[in-house]
Design a protein around this motif. Structure first.
Motif, PDB file in Angstrom:
ATOM      1  N   PHE A  12      20.245  83.856  55.059  1.00 24.32           N
ATOM      2  CA  PHE A  12      19.293  84.261  54.018  1.00 24.32           C
ATOM      3  C   PHE A  12      18.381  83.126  53.545  1.00 24.32           C
ATOM      4  CE2 PHE A  12      22.607  87.433  53.972  1.00 24.32           C
ATOM      5  CZ  PHE A  12      21.873  88.607  53.946  1.00 24.32           C
ATOM      6  N   TRP A  13      18.702  81.887  53.889  1.00 25.01           N
ATOM      7  CA  TRP A  13      17.836  80.765  53.498  1.00 25.01           C
ATOM      8  C   TRP A  13      16.982  80.330  54.685  1.00 25.01           C
ATOM      9  CZ3 TRP A  13      19.381  75.033  52.284  1.00 25.01           C
ATOM     10  CH2 TRP A  13      18.414  74.443  51.459  1.00 25.01           C
TER      11      TRP A  13
ATOM     12  N   HIS B 196      12.097  86.963  47.911  1.00 30.78           N
ATOM     13  CA  HIS B 196      12.919  86.882  46.702  1.00 30.78           C
ATOM     14  C   HIS B 196      12.054  86.663  45.476  1.00 30.78           C
ATOM     15  CE1 HIS B 196      15.956  85.252  49.733  1.00 30.78           C
ATOM     16  NE2 HIS B 196      16.267  86.496  49.464  1.00 30.78           N
TER      17      HIS B 196
ATOM     18  N   GLY C  85      17.657  82.183  48.136  1.00 34.58           N
ATOM     19  CA  GLY C  85      18.374  82.172  49.408  1.00 34.58           C
ATOM     20  C   GLY C  85      19.519  81.171  49.441  1.00 34.58           C
TER      21      GLY C  85
END
Lengths: 176, 496
Positions: free
Chosen positions: A141-142, B230, B392
């Motif tokens: 997710f990063w 996000h 994240g």
């Protein structure tokens, strides 16, 4: 577009009211099944029965409200494709990773005590599993380099464990 | 004169012992950091940190515990505003308003308002504690089983009405779900196992902390992390502290919320959770039209109402704890335990057996309040920067904290599974537009409501309904208030 949103919201309300009504009936039956050791006024199932009855009535009202919106439920492939969009797939994947992480920590229990000069460094299964699983989640997710993710997660888990273990005096899961 | 001389003696003692100041500062800092961690509650901090006081002297231990208590109550607001995950259950109203402001880039000022409100709330609590001990205790002791039951139901009803974005119906449904979950385990009167399906873990009941962490922590992670873009809160921290003019504008809601917080705190068993929701609800009803529109979308007045009430609750909860030996809430019970650990028996004879101790505790609360204010201001900027890390990386790092927070409640890994299940259910309920706050409040208040309803029914079994209404006037007032809350929820939402 707005109609689609209302349609989806009404459908959700109708679905949830059905599930809640079933849940309320099940709780009512279980409440009636509970033993009554003393007076009926102190019966253990009294308030659970009343609350599940209220829940049943509220879910019934929710169902009526969703019908009142007078939207004809128009089910086609698009209605259900919403459930399998990209974000929902990512959510399910994340949930799967978190579940594996939690079950692994619950299943694997060990603690290594490594003497470093006069200090005893403790490495628990929680620290190792957390580092590996959190790195996998962060990597997904990063989206940075694996090594960067690993270093950040490792440092964080070590600091967190030290705070909990030495600062607050809390045992790690799996430690003894 | 004797009272004045006792206060003077305590003041001299405290001034001449820098170790006391250090203990209080350490307690406040630990408390703020603890409270800021998602799901780590004030009660948990108090019970776990009692262990650290074993080696301390009586006076140092009291200052340390008061510092932890004061710091922790405020700390819950930090992650509530910046992460949308409440550190403690009573920070839920602050979360609703503060996070909306943080998304507009006003996170610093929202936290600053929360700090000022907390500072003010503590002062109001202390002042009421000193000035109104006999009056408040008289009022608090009028609350018996019937009134406690109604108070619990009122709390859940208000929370349901306030936290639902659509109609109160969904909030009340969420409250019912929470109540049913709270009934799991051995019942408090007969010890009959309810809905436990022969599982030892379920017989112990469902603790509210793992549910809180799951519903707010895990649900937020599942909601935010899978998004491709996000939502980032702006990381600039312009103003932190609200201007003096702003504080004057909120003077009236502050005093009202302080009174609510102290009164609720003084009622044994009713904690900061009820206080902050009551004050939040009453604040919305009393707000002017313009302010009312902001409620739920980022209102500073709402933050003031919630934070003043839950901090005034600290002083309020000390009232029955010190004067009667009955803890006002679970955290006050931990203070009681810490005092007993140091051979201090509190209760009606406290002033005779430990002359001056009550003033020592007042002064301790005042000092802890100043330290809380200072430390909170120092910690705002780093916190805003820290919680503005890319989602994240930030959100996955919260997962181990959620696991440790759930595990630390009873040192039982079953609680971590409860957290996971709560997170999944919370996410589904969130997607179906059900509010989550009433579930947590209902789990906290459910056992209180259940036990007190059955006790009062037993007491009232030979009385007619009208005679109960006449004999228990406070209960009657509360009954009408509960009915009005439901009436208002139904008809106001229709108008809306």
């Amino acid at each position: 577009m707005n109609n689609d949103k209302n349609n989806s919201s009404s459908f959700n309300d109708l679905l949830s009211s059905g599930l809640l009504a079933i849940f309320a009936i099940v709780v009512m039956l279980f409440s009636l099944d509970l033993e009554v050791p003393g007076s009926i006024y102190t019966a253990p199932g009294l308030l659970p029965f009343v609350i599940s009855l209220i829940l049943f009535v509220l879910s019934f009202i929710l169902a009526i409200n969703s019908f009142k919106k007078k939207i004809i439920f128009n089910f086609n492939r698009d209605t259900f494709s919403v459930f399998l969009n990209d974000q929902n797939r990512r959510t399910l994947f994340l949930l799967l990773l978190i579940s594996i992480y939690i079950f692994l920590v619950g299943l694997v229990n060990f603690e290594l005590v490594i003497p470093i000069f006069t200090f005893e460094y403790r490495l628990s299964s929680f620290q190792i599993i957390s580092t590996v699983m959190t790195t996998i989640i962060v990597k997904n997710f990063w989206q940075k380099k694996t090594l960067t993710c690993l270093v950040v997660v490792f440092l964080f888990i070590e600091i967190l464990s030290a705070i909990f273990r030495y600062g607050f005096g809390i045992l790690m899961p799996g430690s003894f | 004169m004797e009272v004045l001389s006792q206060i003077q003696d305590q003041l001299f003692y405290i001034i001449n012992n820098p170790i006391l100041w250090f203990a209080c500062l350490s307690g406040v800092t630990l408390g703020i950091l603890w409270g800021a961690m998602p799901g780590l509650s004030t009660t948990m901090a108090m019970t776990l940190l009692i262990g650290l006081t074993i080696g301390m002297s009586q006076s140092v231990a009291i200052f340390f515990m008061l510092g932890v208590y004061t710091g922790c109550v405020f700390g819950g607001a930090i992650s509530a505003v910046l992460l949308n995950i409440p550190g403690t259950p009573d920070a839920v109203p602050t979360m609703i308003e503060g996070n909306a402001l943080a998304q507009k880039g006003e996170g610093g000022l929202a936290l600053g308002t929360a700090i000022s409100a907390s500072f003010l709330g503590n002062w109001i609590g202390i002042i009421f504690l000193i000035a109104l001990i006999p009056a408040i205790l008289f009022f608090a002791l009028q609350f018996r089983s019937w009134e406690m039951f109604l108070l619990s139901i009122w709390g859940i009803a208000i929370c349901g009405s306030m936290s639902s974005r659509e109609s109160p119906l969904k909030g009340w449904i969420a409250g019912c779900i929470g109540l049913i979950v709270s009934f799991i385990g051995l019942d408090s009167i007969h010890g009959v196992a309810r809905f436990s399906f022969s599982s030892y873990n379920l017989e112990d009941g469902i603790s509210f902390i793992p549910v809180l962490i799951g519903l707010f922590g895990l649900t937020e992670i599942l909601r935010v992390l899978p998004q491709k873009n996000h939502p980032e809160n702006p990381s600039t921290v312009n103003h932190i502290l609200p201007s003096f003019k702003t504080l004057i504008r909120y003077a009236k809601p502050s005093i009202r919320s302080g009174l609510i917080g102290t009164l609720v705190g003084a009622i044994p068993g009713a904690g900061a959770n009820i206080a902050s929701f009551f004050s939040y609800d009453i604040g919305r009803r009393r707000a002017n039209k313009e302010e009312k529109k902001k409620w739920g979308k980022g209102s500073y007045e709402a933050i003031v109402c919630s934070e003043v009430a839950n901090n005034a609750n600290v002083g309020g909860s000390m009232l029955p704890t010190l004067a009667l030996g009955i803890p006002g809430n679970a955290a006050a019970a931990a203070i009681l335990a810490a005092l007993e650990l140091k051979n201090v028996v509190v209760g009606p004879l406290i002033q005779t057996e430990n002359p001056g101790l009550i003033f020592y505790i007042y002064i301790g609360l005042i000092i802890a309040n100043f330290f809380m204010y200072g430390m909170a201001i120092l910690l705002i900027k780093p916190c805003v920067k820290l919680f503005n890390l890319p989602k994240g990386i930030l959100m996955p790092l919260i997962i181990p904290i959620c696991i440790l927070g759930s595990f630390a409640v009873n040192f039982n890994y079953f609680d971590v599974y409860v957290m996971l299940v709560s997170g999944i259910i919370g996410y589904i309920l969130f997607r179906l537009n059900f509010p989550l706050a009433p579930i947590v409040l209902a789990i906290i208040l459910g056992p209180l409501a259940d036990e007190n309803l059955r006790r009062s029914l037993l007491v009232f079994q030979d009385q007619g309904f009208l005679s109960v209404l006449w004999d228990r006037k406070l209960g009657t007032v509360l009954l009408f208030v509960v009915l009005y809350t439901f009436y208002d929820g139904i008809f106001n939402s229709r108008k809306g």
